[in-house]
Motif scaffolding. Structure first.
Motif, PDB file in Angstrom:
ATOM      1  N   UNK A 129       0.844  -1.199   0.000  1.00 58.86           N
ATOM      2  CA  UNK A 129       0.000   0.000   0.000  1.00 58.86           C
ATOM      3  C   UNK A 129       0.882   1.252   0.000  1.00 58.86           C
ATOM      4  N   UNK A 130       0.807   2.008  -1.096  1.00 57.25           N
ATOM      5  CA  UNK A 130       1.690   3.166  -1.230  1.00 57.25           C
ATOM      6  C   UNK A 130       1.333   4.268  -0.225  1.00 57.25           C
ATOM      7  N   UNK A 131       2.323   5.102   0.017  1.00 55.07           N
ATOM      8  CA  UNK A 131       2.075   6.408   0.618  1.00 55.07           C
ATOM      9  C   UNK A 131       2.312   7.394  -0.519  1.00 55.07           C
ATOM     10  N   UNK A 169      -2.553   7.916   2.459  1.00 51.63           N
ATOM     11  CA  UNK A 169      -2.625   6.497   2.153  1.00 51.63           C
ATOM     12  C   UNK A 169      -3.152   6.266   0.734  1.00 51.63           C
ATOM     13  N   UNK A 170      -2.670   5.219   0.111  1.00 55.45           N
ATOM     14  CA  UNK A 170      -3.064   4.911  -1.265  1.00 55.45           C
ATOM     15  C   UNK A 170      -4.570   4.763  -1.424  1.00 55.45           C
ATOM     16  N   UNK A 212      -8.870  11.108  -5.208  1.00 54.04           N
ATOM     17  CA  UNK A 212     -10.326  11.073  -5.387  1.00 54.04           C
ATOM     18  C   UNK A 212     -11.072  11.210  -4.063  1.00 54.04           C
ATOM     19  N   UNK A 214      -9.478  15.792  -4.804  1.00 52.46           N
ATOM     20  CA  UNK A 214      -9.992  15.456  -6.136  1.00 52.46           C
ATOM     21  C   UNK A 214      -9.135  16.016  -7.268  1.00 52.46           C
ATOM     22  N   UNK A 245       8.012  -0.384  -6.822  1.00 53.74           N
ATOM     23  CA  UNK A 245       6.914   0.491  -6.413  1.00 53.74           C
ATOM     24  C   UNK A 245       7.359   1.787  -5.751  1.00 53.74           C
ATOM     25  N   UNK A 246       8.624   2.127  -5.836  1.00 49.23           N
ATOM     26  CA  UNK A 246       9.086   3.388  -5.250  1.00 49.23           C
ATOM     27  C   UNK A 246       8.579   4.559  -6.099  1.00 49.23           C
ATOM     28  N   UNK A 247       7.975   5.532  -5.431  1.00 45.43           N
ATOM     29  CA  UNK A 247       7.542   6.739  -6.131  1.00 45.43           C
ATOM     30  C   UNK A 247       8.700   7.733  -6.096  1.00 45.43           C
TER      31      UNK A 247
END
Ligand SMILES: [Zn+2]
Lengths: 1000, 93
Positions: free
Chosen positions: B1-3, B13-14, B60, B64, B76-78
């Protein structure tokens, strides 16, 4: 009754006797016991039957890796729980447990016959055998399998227990409360880091907490005594939270972890009541220290699965922690030093035992100690067979050849009532790999280890392959200092003395004179797969570990192969002649141990399962006997049965009333989007297929919205309230998605447009009144409003007050009748509705639901997006070319309308269908064909909407049919299970083609 | 679960976000001028890279707002987050 509890320990409270039932019989244990330790104290080893061969099986371990001792807890229909590991279940007064997977009972088991026909049940047996003959499945195989196999019974009634979820954030999370975890937690917390330490057991301390060997000392104390001090100290640290009985279930990316905390499973029933049973912790940690420990490996030899055969270290824990001996005449079979600790402990308690060691020779402090105590050791020997049906009573050993590939010399038969096995240790790398970490293979002791530690995650202790205490403590301290960038000196002068293991020898499949085909060398105890099965799979061409695993079902039981995966890999590598490290491993998937559904669902049960949206008129609908339909999250009145009407009768009555006099519909759920800004008209031009610039103020227009692929996405009426202000309506189900889509285009493709979007769905309630008498009802409600066709024509908008409250009134129609929609601020919705009903009384104003609405619009051939369309229909497919502007340069989806595929003439197109027998109502979804004799039958399309129209007194339907546009008047067939229904293709408009009723 | 570090709200939180697929696919200004193949290229063709990927995300259940991220799909590293309309960071390609 035999008593195998031979001494007192501080973990068992002998003043608190606990009675429990196992397989219907009452036994006693003590507070502090697990179900497994209490059973062993009563001399019970046999706890189940194996899955495939129904062989008697006993307790093997003392923890989460247990493959055999899984039981059914309780018998109540709502509370019974299957697949509970007796080795983890804490004993409580009144506990009722029973063995699983045995019928009629554990001692006499009919499925045991499989054991004798086992040559007929090889790897892939289920795939190979049950393929044919087909008729045998239903009548023979399935009932037999269902009767004699299966892993416990599910509860059949809703779970009455309470479960909870909790989100927490920590600087450091430490997984595992053994010696390395305790050190890590202490170092972190003492350096002002907010720290959480979790451990699945009732108390902290791992396997060191009951360690009592004189040759293993820290600061001149027994390691267990030293550790108890450390635990006392960390309990005082204010920024350390300790959660016992809490196990990590899953380790996701970005250090997001799930943990399950058991709160009441150890309490007697009356104390469980009204308490939260289990809590799911959702943990975000800046840094994670994995100190998950390691699991002892079994050894793979013939008949290694009899009751009374346990892991050597488990025998040690049952003895030193629970005070229970697993036998009185024990043999320990090992390839490493750890069994010697068990042996010495047993010896000190007066339990006779000998050691069979497959190493040629070995020397260390522990071995010296065992030798000096006079414990008999057979080096370079291997167990080749065991005997005893319900429990082991003897075994055979033989000498190993020089290369270890065969046995030599004579069999030696040794009697025993218990066998401990130790094949070395497997580091628990599950958490590391779940988080995406890679593994390295260490040849020397054949273990997979975490390859690299990232900046936010580290593995310490035996899960990192550090096995002796000195190594564990030194390395943990150094690594944690570096990892947390701190300089903790607490363990600088800690003096550790321990025995060092010098000699290693590992053989995955132990040699035997008996051909492998005639042996039972179990690898996976729970799924009953053997070394022979693995070899057969390889012989049949399987190579990938993932394939072998599935074909033989090794590692696929509820224990997920915690004891078996390494041996399967080892045997594959040996057989294929490759190095084990090159094979990779199977995937370690969460959860680490099974979770209950209750834990996952938490509080989201019953009325909290999903959000329910109700309109402000909802209470009136309830009071007036409405049946409800779920539309997205909305509860919409479906129909209003009167005097015991069924749905058909109610809908017929409502539909007739709406056309003959007046009907009223709660239309509040339609999506409403307020659109403002100087570019609002331009924006609508781009998102709808038709033109909007010229729509006069206070007029309404129907719009069709496409996806960029040209397929119909949503529809609705939009009203121009003022120059730069529109109110868009969407379908009930599409409201949220339409808003998202519009925002997406505004923010990413057309940021230059001056447009603001606001969802006002919940802000307005809508009563829609239709029928020839609707104007009269409106006149009663709004006496000052000029309702003449000149002043207030179809597709126009007015504002007026109802008792000083502003109303927005649109004259628009989804039924084909003269019709008005009154919008009012939601808090007045209920009053508006009641006033409409009151005003309509004299005109038989009839409330109608979604079913009647669907029928009325179908009579007029109006589509419902999502019912008559399915994401593959263009406007042209729907015979709605009239709404697609030819003049506009662009709109969403325009270019797609003349792709080679969308201009095909033989696409499925919307048509009407009339049944030859007007009383016959078609089934929605029914297939449509033109010829039932050809094989295969050519499917032309399907029925999308179907009703009996009381206004036309015949059955009508809408359908999508290949090339339907050109088929008007053609006969088609709807083949049903028992008959073929003849239909004729018709126009989609069944009633009032000239739209006379709109101005009635 | 990404941050995910929303450029408007900060780290969240993702579960508050939804993914909008590949970034920097610009809707053609003159779709009618395009051949079927060119339009299909815009409409259907998306990369699915193991490695550095540019993605659209929408906060979202928050502000938004749409924005872009650079993500290494192999771990998965941003690597970067930037607003719509801003140029993608040049050091990733
Ligand atoms: Zn945001």
């Amino acid at each position: 009754m035999p008593n195998y509890r031979i001494h007192k320990t501080e973990y068992i409270d002998e003043t608190k006797r606990v009675s429990f039932k196992y397989d219907g019989k009452t036994y006693f244990g003590y507070e502090g016991d697990t179900l497994a330790s209490a059973l062993l104290a009563n001399g019970i080893h046999l706890v189940g039957r194996s899955f495939k061969y129904h062989r008697p099986r006993g307790i093997v371990s003392c923890g989460a890796e247990e493959p055999n001792a899984i039981c059914q807890i309780g018998s109540k229909k709502d509370l019974t729980e299957p697949n509970v590991r007796a080795t983890e279940l804490e004993l409580y007064e009144g506990l009722e447990a029973s063995s699983q997977n045995c019928w009629p009972n554990v001692k006499f088991d009919i499925g045991g016959i499989n054991n004798f026909i086992s040559p007929l049940i090889p790897a892939g047996f289920y795939y190979k055998t049950f393929m044919w003959p087909k008729s045998f499945w239903k009548k023979v195989y399935e009932p037999l399998i269902r009767l004699s196999a299966g892993l416990g019974k599910s509860p059949t009634e809703p779970d009455p227990d309470i479960y909870d979820h909790k989100y927490v954030h920590y600087d450091v999370l430490v997984i595992g409360g053994g010696v390395s975890g305790i050190i890590a937690a202490k170092m972190a917390a003492k350096n002002n880091l907010k720290t959480l330490l979790v451990d699945d057991k009732k108390i902290l301390g791992g396997s060191t907490i009951y360690q009592n060997n004189e040759s293993i000392k820290i600061d001149d104390k027994l390691s267990s005594e030293w550790l108890k001090n450390e635990i006392q100290e960390i309990k005082k640290l204010s920024n350390l939270t300790i959660k016992t009985r809490t196990s990590i279930a899953a380790y996701h990316g970005y250090n997001f972890l799930l943990a399950k905390e058991n709160l009441t499973d150890h309490l007697p029933e009356e104390k469980k009541k009204n308490k939260i049973r289990q809590r799911l912790w959702k943990i975000r940690a800046k840094k994670v220290v994995i100190a998950a420990g390691s699991i002892e490996r079994p050894l793979v030899f013939n008949n290694n699965d009899r009751p009374g055969i346990l892991l050597s270290n488990s025998i040690n824990k049952y003895l030193d922690y629970y005070g229970v001996t697993c036998g009185e005449n024990i043999i320990l079979f090992t390839n490493n030093d750890s069994a010697y600790e068990t042996s010495i402990s047993l010896h000190k308690k007066g339990i006779k035992n000998i050691i069979v060691d497959l190493r040629k020779s070995a020397s260390s402090e522990l071995i010296k100690q065992a030798e000096s105590l006079g414990i008999k050791i057979y080096f370079n020997h291997v167990v080749t067979n065991t005997f005893g049906y319900r429990k082991i009573n003897s075994l055979e050993i033989m000498k190993l050849s020089e290369d270890g590939n065969t046995t030599v010399g004579n069999k030696i038969r040794l009697s025993c009532d218990c066998l401990g096995m130790s094949g070395g240790w497997t580091p628990m790398v599950h958490m590391h790999t779940q988080s995406g970490g890679k593994l390295d293979f260490r040849d020397e002791d054949q273990v997979f280890l975490p390859k690299e530690n990232s900046e936010d995650q580290i593995s310490v202790g035996s899960c990192n392959g550090d096995f002796d205490l000195e190594n564990i403590i030194d390395k943990t301290v150094n690594k944690i200092n570096k990892f947390l960038d701190i300089d903790n000196q607490d363990y600088q002068d800690t003096n550790i003395i321990c025995s060092k293991e010098n000699d290693k020898r590992n053989i995955w499949l132990l040699p035997n004179k008996i051909p492998l085909g005639k042996t039972k060398c179990f690898i996976d105890f729970q799924n009953d797969s053997t070394a022979k099965d693995i070899k057969l799979a390889l012989k049949e061409g399987f190579r990938s570990i993932e394939h072998v695993k599935r074909y033989t079902t090794t590692g696929m039981a509820t224990d997920q192969g915690k004891l078996s995966n390494m041996h399967a890999l080892g045997i594959i590598a040996d057989t294929a002649g490759v190095k084990m490290g090159t094979l990779g491993t199977t995937t370690f998937r969460p959860p680490f141990t099974p979770l209950t559904f209750g834990t996952l669902v938490g509080r989201n049960v019953g009325k909290f399962f999903e959000v329910v949206r109700k309109t402000s008129m909802h209470e009136w609908h309830v009071e007036n006997n409405a049946e409800f339909e779920n539309v997205g999250q909305w509860k919409r009145p479906w129909y209003y049965p009167k005097n015991g009407e069924n749905m058909h009768d109610a809908v017929q009555r409502e539909s007739k009333a709406a056309r003959d006099s007046a009907g009223i519909l709660d239309a509040s759920t339609l999506g409403k989007i307020d659109i403002q800004g100087t570019d609002a008209s331009e924006f609508l031009n781009r998102v709808y297929t038709n033109a909007w610039s010229k729509l006069a103020i206070r007029k309404c227009r129907y719009g069709l919205m496409l996806n960029e692929d040209g397929m119909v996405y949503d529809d609705g009426v939009t009203t121009r309230i003022s120059e730069n202000h529109y109110l868009m309506t969407t379908t009930t189900g599409g409201a949220a998605n339409v808003l998202s889509k519009l925002e997406d285009y505004l923010q990413t493709e057309w940021p230059e447009l001056d447009v603001y979007l606001t969802s006002v769905t919940d802000h307005y309630s809508t009563a829609s009144i239709c029928g020839p008498n609707s104007k009269k009802i409106l006149n009663k409600l709004f006496p000052n409003l000029d309702l003449s066709d000149e002043n207030f024509p179809h597709m126009s908008f007015k504002e007026d007050k109802l008792k000083n409250i502003n109303c927005r009134i649109m004259r628009i129609s989804f039924t084909g009748e003269l019709s008005y929609e009154i919008n009012i601020e939601s808090k007045y919705g209920h009053s508006l509705w009641k006033m409409c009903i009151e005003a309509g009384k004299e005109f038989n104003l009839t409330p109608y639901g979604t079913e009647t609405m669907h029928l009325l619009r179908a009579e007029k051939g109006f589509i419902i997006v999502g019912q008559d369309t399915d994401g593959t229909m263009t406007p042209s497919d729907l015979q709605m070319d009239w709404i697609v502007s030819k003049k506009k340069y662009d709109f969403i989806g325009k270019r797609s309308l003349y792709r080679s595929d969308t201009i095909r003439e033989d696409r499925k197109q919307l048509v009407g269908l009339l049944t030859d027998d007007p009383k016959e109502i078609l089934e929605e979804g029914a297939q449509i064909v033109s010829d039932v004799k050809s094989k295969p039958i050519d499917m032309l399309g399907h029925v999308t909407s179907s009703y009996f129209s009381p206004n036309l007194n015949k059955s009508i339907a809408l359908a999508v049919v290949r090339s339907g546009k050109t088929m008007k008047g053609q006969k088609l067939i709807i083949p049903m299970e028992n008959k073929n229904i003849n239909v004729t293709v018709s126009d989609t408009i069944f009633l009032d083609k000239e739209n006379k009723r709109l101005n009635a | 679960m990404f941050l995910i570090n929303c450029p408007f709200c900060g780290e969240r939180d993702q579960s508050e976000f939804s993914s909008g697929g590949e970034a920097h696919i610009v809707r053609p200004k003159q779709p009618t001028e395009l051949s079927d193949d060119e339009w299909a290229e815009y409409l259907f063709m998306r990369k699915n890279i193991k490695g550095i990927q540019f993605e659209r995300w929408n906060h979202v259940h928050g502000c938004r707002k749409w924005f872009n991220i650079v993500r290494d799909t192999s771990n998965d590293k941003i690597l970067s987050v930037y607003k719509m309309g801003e140029k993608p960071p040049v050091n990733y390609k």
